[in-house]
Design a protein around this motif. Sequence first.
Motif, PDB file in Angstrom:
ATOM      1  N   SER A   4       0.830  -1.206   0.000  1.00 51.40           N
ATOM      2  CA  SER A   4       0.000   0.000   0.000  1.00 51.40           C
ATOM      3  C   SER A   4       0.862   1.252   0.000  1.00 51.40           C
ATOM      4  O   SER A   4       0.636   2.182  -0.797  1.00 51.40           O
ATOM      5  CB  SER A   4      -0.927   0.007   1.221  1.00 51.40           C
ATOM      6  OG  SER A   4      -1.808  -1.079   1.197  1.00 51.40           O
TER       7      SER A   4
ATOM      8  N   THR B 273       1.269   3.755  -3.422  1.00 51.72           N
ATOM      9  CA  THR B 273       0.670   5.085  -3.308  1.00 51.72           C
ATOM     10  C   THR B 273       1.688   6.206  -3.119  1.00 51.72           C
ATOM     11  O   THR B 273       1.435   7.347  -3.499  1.00 51.72           O
ATOM     12  CB  THR B 273      -0.326   5.139  -2.127  1.00 51.72           C
ATOM     13  OG1 THR B 273       0.353   4.777  -0.919  1.00 51.72           O
ATOM     14  CG2 THR B 273      -1.470   4.175  -2.360  1.00 51.72           C
ATOM     15  N   GLN B 274       2.884   5.864  -2.533  1.00 51.11           N
ATOM     16  CA  GLN B 274       3.816   6.941  -2.176  1.00 51.11           C
ATOM     17  C   GLN B 274       5.251   6.737  -2.655  1.00 51.11           C
ATOM     18  O   GLN B 274       6.109   7.574  -2.407  1.00 51.11           O
ATOM     19  CB  GLN B 274       3.800   7.132  -0.654  1.00 51.11           C
ATOM     20  CG  GLN B 274       2.420   7.528  -0.138  1.00 51.11           C
ATOM     21  CD  GLN B 274       2.341   7.536   1.370  1.00 51.11           C
ATOM     22  OE1 GLN B 274       3.326   7.791   2.055  1.00 51.11           O
ATOM     23  NE2 GLN B 274       1.171   7.249   1.900  1.00 51.11           N
TER      24      GLN B 274
ATOM     25  N   LYS C  46      -5.939   4.373  -2.515  1.00 52.41           N
ATOM     26  CA  LYS C  46      -5.112   5.401  -3.135  1.00 52.41           C
ATOM     27  C   LYS C  46      -5.090   6.699  -2.330  1.00 52.41           C
ATOM     28  O   LYS C  46      -4.369   7.632  -2.666  1.00 52.41           O
ATOM     29  CB  LYS C  46      -5.621   5.688  -4.561  1.00 52.41           C
ATOM     30  CG  LYS C  46      -5.577   4.498  -5.500  1.00 52.41           C
ATOM     31  CD  LYS C  46      -4.179   4.052  -5.816  1.00 52.41           C
ATOM     32  CE  LYS C  46      -4.167   2.930  -6.860  1.00 52.41           C
ATOM     33  NZ  LYS C  46      -2.793   2.501  -7.191  1.00 52.41           N
ATOM     34  N   ASN C  47      -5.895   6.796  -1.288  1.00 52.94           N
ATOM     35  CA  ASN C  47      -6.027   8.047  -0.541  1.00 52.94           C
ATOM     36  C   ASN C  47      -5.233   8.068   0.763  1.00 52.94           C
ATOM     37  O   ASN C  47      -5.472   8.915   1.622  1.00 52.94           O
ATOM     38  CB  ASN C  47      -7.506   8.320  -0.236  1.00 52.94           C
ATOM     39  CG  ASN C  47      -8.328   8.483  -1.506  1.00 52.94           C
ATOM     40  OD1 ASN C  47      -7.905   9.168  -2.433  1.00 52.94           O
ATOM     41  ND2 ASN C  47      -9.491   7.844  -1.543  1.00 52.94           N
TER      42      ASN C  47
END
Length: 211
Positions: A30, A34-35, A104-105
């Motif tokens: 995750s 995403t980052q 994604k948030n």
Amino acid sequence: MIPFQDLLFFALAALILVISPGPNMIYLISRTITQGRKVGLISLSGVICGFLFHIVMVSFGLTAVLFAVPYAYTILKTLGTFYLLYLAYQAIKPNSKNIFEVDKNIKIDNPRKLFSVGFLTNVLNPKVAVFYLSFFPQFIKPEYGSVLVQSLELGITQVLVSLSINFAIVLTAAKAATFFANNPLWVRAQKWFMASVLMFLAVKMALSKAK
């Protein structure tokens, strides 16, 4: 010291268990997707330190339990067998989530918090302690020397295997997510293969004899 062939088999078992999806893998994937890889690597450092914490605690615990409690080996073996069967079921249960489907948030955190969350994700995951307590005794024999030394030897082996696999996952998470999204058949095949291997390990553990 544990014989090399036994240590090699343990490393193979540790490899199978590491690639079995769980909180650590989901967290790393995750964060990485995403980052970015840097965030994934910082998170991985926290996860690995969490493993070291479990290893120290469990190694001293096993030394005490195996010598102080009659039938402790049988109890731990039974616990380990059910744990592996549980993992096999989790791999193929209906509507199980694809580990590459992530939120994604997720907000970006500073390195200290990323490390801390990775560490606590591992330390507070009871499955890790259950794995160590139930799986380590299958490879520890009094004739090989100190139970504590053997436990630490297995722990270091497991950490090296986990570090290698999770490092590769962090480096390839984005590409793997795209591949599996475009090839759902591979996801189903991976789940059934994983379940089959875990069931094999469970049967082997159930049939193993006390040292």
